[in-house]
Motif scaffolding. Structure first.
Motif, PDB file in Angstrom:
ATOM      1  N   THR A  89       0.932  -1.375  -0.018  1.00  0.00           N
ATOM      2  CA  THR A  89       0.135   0.083   0.050  1.00  0.00           C
ATOM      3  C   THR A  89       0.922   1.227  -0.061  1.00  0.00           C
ATOM      4  O   THR A  89       1.977   1.290   0.435  1.00  0.00           O
ATOM      5  CB  THR A  89      -0.779   0.051   1.199  1.00  0.00           C
ATOM      6  OG1 THR A  89       0.004   0.328   2.417  1.00  0.00           O
ATOM      7  CG2 THR A  89      -1.702  -1.065   1.472  1.00  0.00           C
ATOM      8  N   ILE A 121      -7.341   2.147   1.113  1.00  0.00           N
ATOM      9  CA  ILE A 121      -7.277   0.902   1.802  1.00  0.00           C
ATOM     10  C   ILE A 121      -8.366   1.063   2.881  1.00  0.00           C
ATOM     11  O   ILE A 121      -8.709   0.142   3.448  1.00  0.00           O
ATOM     12  CB  ILE A 121      -5.906   1.265   2.577  1.00  0.00           C
ATOM     13  CG1 ILE A 121      -5.948   2.547   3.516  1.00  0.00           C
ATOM     14  CG2 ILE A 121      -4.665   1.273   1.766  1.00  0.00           C
ATOM     15  CD1 ILE A 121      -4.831   2.419   4.808  1.00  0.00           C
ATOM     16  N   VAL A 128       1.547  -8.653   2.945  1.00  0.00           N
ATOM     17  CA  VAL A 128       1.399  -7.219   2.869  1.00  0.00           C
ATOM     18  C   VAL A 128       2.549  -6.392   3.253  1.00  0.00           C
ATOM     19  O   VAL A 128       3.075  -6.507   4.451  1.00  0.00           O
ATOM     20  CB  VAL A 128      -0.093  -6.824   3.411  1.00  0.00           C
ATOM     21  CG1 VAL A 128      -0.341  -5.389   3.710  1.00  0.00           C
ATOM     22  CG2 VAL A 128      -1.151  -7.748   2.937  1.00  0.00           C
ATOM     23  N   HIS A 133       2.611  -2.641   4.108  1.00  0.00           N
ATOM     24  CA  HIS A 133       1.721  -1.302   4.507  1.00  0.00           C
ATOM     25  C   HIS A 133       2.472  -0.098   4.693  1.00  0.00           C
ATOM     26  O   HIS A 133       2.891   0.147   5.684  1.00  0.00           O
ATOM     27  CB  HIS A 133       0.812  -1.744   5.623  1.00  0.00           C
ATOM     28  CG  HIS A 133      -0.094  -0.678   5.942  1.00  0.00           C
ATOM     29  ND1 HIS A 133      -0.740   0.153   5.043  1.00  0.00           N
ATOM     30  CD2 HIS A 133      -0.731  -0.292   7.239  1.00  0.00           C
ATOM     31  CE1 HIS A 133      -1.644   1.001   5.592  1.00  0.00           C
ATOM     32  NE2 HIS A 133      -1.452   0.613   6.759  1.00  0.00           N
ATOM     33  N   THR A 191      -5.612   0.828   8.302  1.00  0.00           N
ATOM     34  CA  THR A 191      -4.865  -0.335   8.830  1.00  0.00           C
ATOM     35  C   THR A 191      -5.759  -1.322   9.265  1.00  0.00           C
ATOM     36  O   THR A 191      -5.287  -2.607   8.882  1.00  0.00           O
ATOM     37  CB  THR A 191      -3.819   0.161  10.042  1.00  0.00           C
ATOM     38  OG1 THR A 191      -3.085   1.276   9.194  1.00  0.00           O
ATOM     39  CG2 THR A 191      -2.890  -0.918  10.456  1.00  0.00           C
ATOM     40  N   LEU A 221      -7.284  -3.377   6.423  1.00  0.00           N
ATOM     41  CA  LEU A 221      -6.065  -4.229   5.947  1.00  0.00           C
ATOM     42  C   LEU A 221      -5.771  -5.545   6.696  1.00  0.00           C
ATOM     43  O   LEU A 221      -5.731  -6.548   6.040  1.00  0.00           O
ATOM     44  CB  LEU A 221      -4.703  -3.538   5.579  1.00  0.00           C
ATOM     45  CG  LEU A 221      -4.431  -2.563   4.529  1.00  0.00           C
ATOM     46  CD1 LEU A 221      -3.737  -1.520   4.781  1.00  0.00           C
ATOM     47  CD2 LEU A 221      -4.539  -3.246   3.277  1.00  0.00           C
ATOM     48  N   PHE A 279       2.473  -9.805   7.332  1.00  0.00           N
ATOM     49  CA  PHE A 279       2.109  -8.425   7.367  1.00  0.00           C
ATOM     50  C   PHE A 279       2.817  -7.379   7.861  1.00  0.00           C
ATOM     51  O   PHE A 279       3.155  -7.233   9.054  1.00  0.00           O
ATOM     52  CB  PHE A 279       0.654  -7.983   8.136  1.00  0.00           C
ATOM     53  CG  PHE A 279      -0.066  -6.860   7.840  1.00  0.00           C
ATOM     54  CD1 PHE A 279       0.512  -5.517   8.338  1.00  0.00           C
ATOM     55  CD2 PHE A 279      -1.428  -6.690   7.124  1.00  0.00           C
ATOM     56  CE1 PHE A 279      -0.240  -4.464   8.103  1.00  0.00           C
ATOM     57  CE2 PHE A 279      -2.116  -5.700   6.923  1.00  0.00           C
ATOM     58  CZ  PHE A 279      -1.564  -4.444   7.524  1.00  0.00           C
ATOM     59  N   HIS A 286       3.980  -3.785   8.879  1.00  0.00           N
ATOM     60  CA  HIS A 286       3.332  -2.571   9.091  1.00  0.00           C
ATOM     61  C   HIS A 286       4.490  -1.282   9.404  1.00  0.00           C
ATOM     62  O   HIS A 286       5.385  -1.497  10.349  1.00  0.00           O
ATOM     63  CB  HIS A 286       2.281  -2.528  10.569  1.00  0.00           C
ATOM     64  CG  HIS A 286       1.804  -1.375  10.882  1.00  0.00           C
ATOM     65  ND1 HIS A 286       1.019  -0.564  10.097  1.00  0.00           N
ATOM     66  CD2 HIS A 286       2.150  -0.542  12.067  1.00  0.00           C
ATOM     67  CE1 HIS A 286       0.584   0.371  10.767  1.00  0.00           C
ATOM     68  NE2 HIS A 286       1.565   0.512  11.889  1.00  0.00           N
TER      69      HIS A 286
END
Ligand code: NAD
Length: 326
Positions: free
Chosen positions: A2, A58, A74, A76, A101, A104, A116, A118
């Motif tokens: 993203t 998102i 992912v 992000h 967030t 997602l 994921f 972050h």
């Protein structure tokens, strides 16, 4: 991925798709193309088979579910990222950074198993007068931006603890490098100076930040994506702490202009005095080490802005229009 049309996300994807082994990667970028995005940042990779771009939000649950379902990881980056804007209007920060967030994470949980990453910030720790914040330092965010990032970190970590989702959080210091939107301090000051305009320095100019080159940030995120542990937080620092006054002096020198080009302005509300992250954990666990010498990195960055007016002039006009409507 993203936020791939932004400053850091686009550098990340250009680096990944330009690296050995990139033929095996299939990356979909989801980006809303807000004022901070530059689709041209992706021109180098747009033609590659492994690249796909989707314009979207998102917070759009149906779209996010469909995209996440076709992927195994992912990363992000997407966020509202400018602290000053969060002071004037924080609604979009809460919506994108917190709700986005969570949307997602929900999709990752339902359509996993997947990992994921972050991408967060050192600003979640708040100001630290001496020493450096380790990953276990209490979160004490002060700006609405930092608070929205802290909230998103906690939600991300809660999805690991509650549901076992493979979430890894990175918290980096201030990034610098090419293609940064000219509202942030380095590109704002450089482009002002290239245009013969003064630079606005907040308060007494003694606020301290650690500077991290984009290449080093990408190195850190890649180490966490490929070898990091689920449920862990990793600080990523650059190793060059400077007060804003020291940074400004270096920029004046790089642009060959005198100190009379500095205009001291009223301090930013709630301006944190100093951020400093302890990045021992990512160093000892994953072998991270910042490689870019700050003097070299800054000179390259200034040269890039000098040579790429076509890129930043329209964005600067956009930033000025937005500032007037704030
Ligand atoms: P940026 O503002 O340059 O780019 C953000 C991107 O996210 C843009 O392309 C924008 O269009 C996209 N976006 C925003 N809202 C969206 C939404 N609702 N849906 C989809 N896309 C959306 O930001 P950046 O500087 O590249 O920062 C990337 C990440 O790194 C952010 O999460 C930020 O909090 C974090 N970070 C940045 C720095 C820094 O120094 N720039 C420091 C620490 C952490």
């Amino acid at each position: 991925m993203t936020g791939g049309a932004g400053f850091i996300g686009s550098h990340y994807i250009r680096t990944l798709l330009g690296s050995p082994g990139a033929d095996d990667l299939q990356i979909t970028v989801l980006d809303k193309l807000t004022y901070a995005a530059s689709p041209e940042n992706l021109d180098e990779v747009r033609h590659l088979d492994g690249f796909r771009f989707v314009a979207g939000d998102i917070c759009d649950e149906a779209l996010v579910a469909e995209l996440v379902a076709g992927h195994d990881q992912v990363v992000h980056f997407a966020a509202e990222s400018h602290v000053d804007r969060s002071i004037h209007n924080s609604a979009e920060f809460t919506r994108t950074n917190v709700l986005g967030t969570q949307v997602l994470l929900d999709a990752a949980l339902r359509h996993g198993p997947l990992s994921f990453v972050h991408v967060s910030t050192d600003e979640v720790y708040g100001s630290i007068a001496t020493a450096s914040s380790s990953e276990t330092h209490p979160l004490s965010p002060n700006s609405p931006y930092a608070a929205s990032k802290a909230a998103s970190d906690l939600i991300a970590l809660a999805y690991h603890r509650t549901h076992g989702l493979d979430v890894r959080v990175t918290r980096c210091s201030n990034n610098y490098g090419r293609r940064q939107f000219p509202e942030k301090v380095i590109p704002l000051f450089v482009t002002n100076l290239l245009d013969g305009k003064k630079v606005p320095l907040y308060g007494d100019g003694l606020h301290v930040r650690d500077w991290l080159h984009l290449d080093d940030h990408v190195q850190g995120i890649e180490l966490v994506r490929t070898r990091g542990r689920a449920g862990e937080v990793y600080n990523i620092g650059g190793g060059t702490e400077l007060s804003n006054r020291e940074l400004t002096e270096l920029l004046l020198e790089a642009c060959g202009v005198p100190s009379t080009m500095v205009e001291y302005v009223a301090d930013r509300k709630g301006h944190d005095r100093r951020y400093s992250v302890d990045w021992t954990k990512i160093h000892t666990e994953l072998g991270y080490e910042p490689r870019k010498d700050f003097t070299v990195g800054l000179a390259e960055t200034v040269a890039w802005y000098r040579d790429n007016r076509d890129w930043w002039e329209p964005l600067k006009a956009r930033a000025e229009r937005l500032a007037e409507t704030c």
